[in-house]
Design a protein around this motif. Structure first.
Motif, mmCIF file in Angstrom:
data_model
loop_
_atom_site.group_PDB
_atom_site.id
_atom_site.type_symbol
_atom_site.label_atom_id
_atom_site.label_comp_id
_atom_site.label_asym_id
_atom_site.label_seq_id
_atom_site.Cartn_x
_atom_site.Cartn_y
_atom_site.Cartn_z
ATOM 1 N N ASP A 166 -7.729 1.879 15.126
ATOM 2 C CA ASP A 166 -8.089 3.251 15.475
ATOM 3 C C ASP A 166 -7.109 4.264 14.879
ATOM 4 O OD1 ASP A 166 -5.946 2.680 17.114
ATOM 5 O OD2 ASP A 166 -6.990 3.075 18.998
ATOM 6 N N ALA A 167 -6.262 3.812 13.941
ATOM 7 C CA ALA A 167 -5.368 4.714 13.235
ATOM 8 C C ALA A 167 -4.859 4.038 11.959
ATOM 9 C CB ALA A 167 -4.174 5.095 14.108
ATOM 10 N N LYS A 168 -4.416 4.849 11.019
ATOM 11 C CA LYS A 168 -3.776 4.335 9.814
ATOM 12 C C LYS A 168 -2.267 4.271 10.049
ATOM 13 C CE LYS A 168 -7.262 5.922 6.495
ATOM 14 N NZ LYS A 168 -7.694 4.529 6.207
ATOM 15 N N PRO A 169 -1.582 3.275 9.496
ATOM 16 C CA PRO A 169 -0.146 3.178 9.695
ATOM 17 C C PRO A 169 0.608 4.338 9.054
ATOM 18 C CG PRO A 169 -0.875 1.549 8.090
ATOM 19 C CD PRO A 169 -2.110 2.155 8.677
ATOM 20 N N VAL A 170 1.671 4.778 9.725
ATOM 21 C CA VAL A 170 2.567 5.771 9.170
ATOM 22 C C VAL A 170 3.812 5.029 8.693
ATOM 23 C CG1 VAL A 170 3.935 7.843 9.618
ATOM 24 C CG2 VAL A 170 1.704 7.549 10.733
ATOM 25 N N PHE A 171 3.936 4.878 7.363
ATOM 26 C CA PHE A 171 5.045 4.115 6.791
ATOM 27 C C PHE A 171 5.250 4.536 5.335
ATOM 28 C CE2 PHE A 171 6.644 0.431 4.386
ATOM 29 C CZ PHE A 171 7.847 0.222 5.057
ATOM 30 N N PRO A 172 6.486 4.803 4.914
ATOM 31 C CA PRO A 172 7.709 4.853 5.734
ATOM 32 C C PRO A 172 7.599 5.953 6.792
ATOM 33 C CG PRO A 172 8.206 4.898 3.379
ATOM 34 C CD PRO A 172 6.752 5.145 3.513
ATOM 35 N N ARG A 173 8.414 5.804 7.828
ATOM 36 C CA ARG A 173 8.332 6.807 8.866
ATOM 37 C C ARG A 173 8.971 8.103 8.366
ATOM 38 N NH1 ARG A 173 12.240 5.096 13.887
ATOM 39 N NH2 ARG A 173 14.261 5.189 12.839
ATOM 40 N N PRO A 174 8.462 9.238 8.866
ATOM 41 C CA PRO A 174 8.955 10.536 8.385
ATOM 42 C C PRO A 174 10.458 10.698 8.632
ATOM 43 C CG PRO A 174 6.932 10.789 9.650
ATOM 44 C CD PRO A 174 7.364 9.375 9.830
ATOM 45 N N ALA A 175 11.121 11.369 7.723
ATOM 46 C CA ALA A 175 12.569 11.596 7.846
ATOM 47 C C ALA A 175 12.881 12.543 8.997
ATOM 48 C CB ALA A 175 13.107 12.170 6.545
ATOM 49 N N GLU A 196 0.814 -1.211 0.000
ATOM 50 C CA GLU A 196 0.000 0.000 0.000
ATOM 51 C C GLU A 196 0.851 1.266 0.000
ATOM 52 O OE1 GLU A 196 -2.676 -0.427 3.296
ATOM 53 O OE2 GLU A 196 -3.996 -1.825 2.215
ATOM 54 N N ALA A 197 2.098 1.152 0.494
ATOM 55 C CA ALA A 197 3.004 2.313 0.522
ATOM 56 C C ALA A 197 3.844 2.424 -0.742
ATOM 57 C CB ALA A 197 3.910 2.224 1.743
ATOM 58 N N GLY A 198 3.650 1.507 -1.692
ATOM 59 C CA GLY A 198 4.416 1.541 -2.925
ATOM 60 C C GLY A 198 5.701 0.739 -2.883
ATOM 61 N N LYS A 199 5.773 -0.215 -1.983
ATOM 62 C CA LYS A 199 6.923 -1.112 -1.813
ATOM 63 C C LYS A 199 8.254 -0.383 -1.581
ATOM 64 C CE LYS A 199 5.053 -5.091 -4.275
ATOM 65 N NZ LYS A 199 5.307 -6.130 -5.298
ATOM 66 N N PRO A 200 8.298 0.496 -0.578
ATOM 67 C CA PRO A 200 9.555 1.192 -0.289
ATOM 68 C C PRO A 200 10.592 0.302 0.399
ATOM 69 C CG PRO A 200 7.912 1.770 1.341
ATOM 70 C CD PRO A 200 7.206 0.956 0.299
ATOM 71 N N ALA A 201 10.145 -0.782 1.055
ATOM 72 C CA ALA A 201 11.058 -1.649 1.796
ATOM 73 C C ALA A 201 11.404 -2.890 0.987
ATOM 74 C CB ALA A 201 10.441 -2.047 3.133
ATOM 75 N N LYS A 202 12.685 -3.125 0.823
ATOM 76 C CA LYS A 202 13.149 -4.305 0.083
ATOM 77 C C LYS A 202 14.155 -5.129 0.880
ATOM 78 C CE LYS A 202 12.496 -2.109 -4.460
ATOM 79 N NZ LYS A 202 11.794 -0.929 -3.918
ATOM 80 N N THR A 203 14.843 -4.494 1.829
ATOM 81 C CA THR A 203 15.884 -5.188 2.589
ATOM 82 C C THR A 203 15.582 -5.158 4.085
ATOM 83 O OG1 THR A 203 17.214 -3.167 2.719
ATOM 84 C CG2 THR A 203 17.649 -4.677 0.876
#
Length: 405
Positions: free
Chosen positions: A396-405, A174-181
Motif C-alpha cells: 500500500d506504499a512505495k519504499p522511501v530509500f535512501p531515507r531523506p537527509a 531500484e534506488a541505484g545501489k546507494p548502499a554498499k556497506t
C-alpha cells in the motif's frame, strides 16, 4: 464488537431450535455444552512481557470468535476453554507451564513467542505427545528435531532471511545501489545469533560489505556503546534483529546522536513493525523498514480484528494476528479430528490445509512440522503509519530509500 469468522453460525441456530428436545435428552445436552481445553502459553511477565500480552490478545480474540460462532461442531458445539500459562520470559517458566497444562487436560498448546521458550516448551509437550503450535519462535532448530507434536505456522528465520535479502537487493537496485556497506546488530540469543550468521554468509554474495557484527543482551539498558560503534563504522545500512525494548532504545540513541545511515533495514525486529514504537518514538521510527510477520490487509476479518484491538486502546502488532490464526489452526484440527484425543489432533494438524487464517500466506502444508506456506512481508514506517512495501501485489506504499537527509 465481535469479529466475524468463516465458521458458520448454523450450529447456534440449530441448537436453539432443538432446545425443547434437549430437555428430554440430558446426555445430548451435556455433549452440546462440553468444553475442550486448549493451552495458551505466553511470557506476560519479565523482559518479554509486552510481546506475550499482545499474543494473549490474539489468542483470546480467536477463542471468543470460535465460541460465538458455535464452537467445535463435530463435538456437538463444544466450547474452547483457555488454560493460560505465563512463561515468565524463560524456557524454565515455559516448561513448568506445559507440565501444569498437561495435568489440567489440554488437548494442545499454542504460543511461546521466543525461540528458547518454544524449544523448551515443545520438547516438554513431546513427552506427552501433546500437540504444540509455535506462534512466533523463528529459530529453525524448533522444527528440525523430528518432534511429531510440534508445528510452526509462520516462517522461520531461514525463510525470512531469504525473503529479506531478495527484497533488499531489489530495493537497492531500484534506488541505484546507494548502499554498499552494512553493520549487523543482533540480540545474542538463538534468534538473533542464528539470523546474523545467515546474514554474514549471504550479504557478501549480494555485493554488500559487512563492516561489523555487534551482539547485545536482552534486556539491555544502554545502547550508547553500540551507537558509537555504528558511528565509527559509518555504514550505509544498519540491519538490526532485536526485541522491542532494545531496538526502540537503539533507534532513539541513534536519533539523539544524529547517526543517520541511508537506511535501517530490520529483520524480524520487535519494534520496527509495531505501532507502539511509531506512536511513542515517531521521529526515531521514521522510514525504518522491516521484514517480519504481518497480517493480510486484504482479509476483512484481519481488518475487523485490527479495528477492534485499536478501539480497546491497544496497539496492533504482528503477535495478535499470528496467535489469532494459530488458535484457529488448532480449532480446525480438533474440528476435523472430531475428537479431543491428542493423537488424532496431531494427525489432523499434520494433514492440515487450513485456510481460515488472517496471514498473507500461501496454501497451508506442513512438512516436518513447518508450514510451507508461511511467508513474511516488508513494512516501512511512513508518517504515523506502517505501510506494506513488499510484496508488490498487496503493497500500500512505495519504499522511501535512501531515507531523506
Amino acid at each position: 464488537m465481535t469479529v466475524k469468522t468463516e465458521i458458520s453460525r448454523r450450529a447456534i441456530l440449530a441448537g436453539t431450535a432443538a432446545g425443547t428436545a434437549a430437555l428430554a435428552m440430558p446426555g445430548v445436552l451435556r455433549a452440546q455444552t462440553r468444553t475442550v481445553k486448549i493451552g495458551i502459553l505466553q511470557p506476560v511477565t519479565g523482559a518479554l512481557a509486552y510481546d506475550g500480552q499482545q499474543g494473549q490478545i490474539g489468542a483470546e480474540a480467536a477463542i471468543k470468535a470460535i465460541n460465538d460462532a458455535g464452537g467445535i461442531k463435530s463435538l456437538g458445539g463444544a466450547k474452547l476453554e483457555m488454560v493460560f500459562g505465563d512463561a515468565r520470559s524463560t524456557p524454565e517458566g515455559g516448561t513448568a507451564e506445559v507440565e501444569r497444562m498437561q495435568a489440567e487436560g489440554v488437548v494442545g498448546i499454542v504460543g511461546g513467542f521466543a525461540s528458547p521458550i518454544c524449544l523448551a516448551a515443545s520438547q516438554a509437550a513431546a513427552r506427552y505427545d501433546l500437540p504444540y503450535i509455535v506462534d512466533v519462535g523463528v529459530a529453525d532448530s524448533i522444527v528440525t528435531r523430528g518432534l511429531k507434536n510440534t508445528f510452526r505456522f509462520g516462517p522461520g528465520f531461514g525463510m525470512v532471511t531469504k525473503t529479506a535479502l531478495a527484497n533488499l537487493a531489489k530495493l537497492n537496485e531500484e534506488a541505484g545501489k546507494p548502499a554498499k556497506t552494512v553493520v549487523l546488530v543482533h540480540e545474542d540469543g538463538l534468534f538473533g545469533s542464528g539470523l546474523a550468521k545467515l546474514m554474514q554468509a549471504e550479504l557478501p554474495k549480494l555485493g554488500f560489505e559487512i563492516l561489523d557484527t555487534i551482539a547485545h543482551p536482552t534486556p539491555a539498558r544502554d545502547m550508547s556503546n553500540i551507537a558509537l560503534q555504528i558511528r565509527s563504522k559509518n555504514p550505509d545500512l544498519v540491519i538490526p534483529s532485536s526485541y522491542y525494548g532494545e531496538f526502540a532504545l537503539l533507534a532513539r540513541t541513534m536519533q539523539q546522536q544524529r547517526i543517520r545511515p541511508k537506511g535501517i533495514y530490520a529483520v524480524l525486529n520487535g519494534a520496527a513493525s509495531n505501532y507502539r514504537f511509531v506512536k511513542e518514538f515517531n521521529e526515531a521510527a521514521q522510514f525504518v523498514m522491516d521484514c517480519n510477520h504481518w497480517h493480510d490487509p486484504r482479509k476483512p476479518v484481519a481488518e475487523a480484528l485490527r479495528k477492534q484491538v485499536e478501539a480497546s486502546g491497544k496497539f496492533w502488532t504482528y503477535n495478535i494476528p499470528l496467535n489469532y490464526s494459530c488458535v484457529g489452526l488448532l480449532a480446525d484440527a480438533i474440528e476435523r479430528a472430531g475428537s479431543a484425543d491428542k493423537a488424532k489432533v496431531t494427525e489432523a494438524l499434520a494433514a492440515s490445509t487450513y485456510a481460515g487464517h488472517i496471514m498473507p500466506y500461501g496454501p497451508t502444508k506442513f512438512v516436518d512440522g513447518q508450514n510451507q506456506g508461511g511467508a513474511p512481508v516488508n513494512t516501512q514506517v511512513q508518517g504515523n503509519d506502517i505501510k506494506v512495501i513488499f510484496p508488490t501485489d498487496f503493497a500500500d506504499a512505495k519504499p522511501v530509500f535512501p531515507r531523506p537527509a
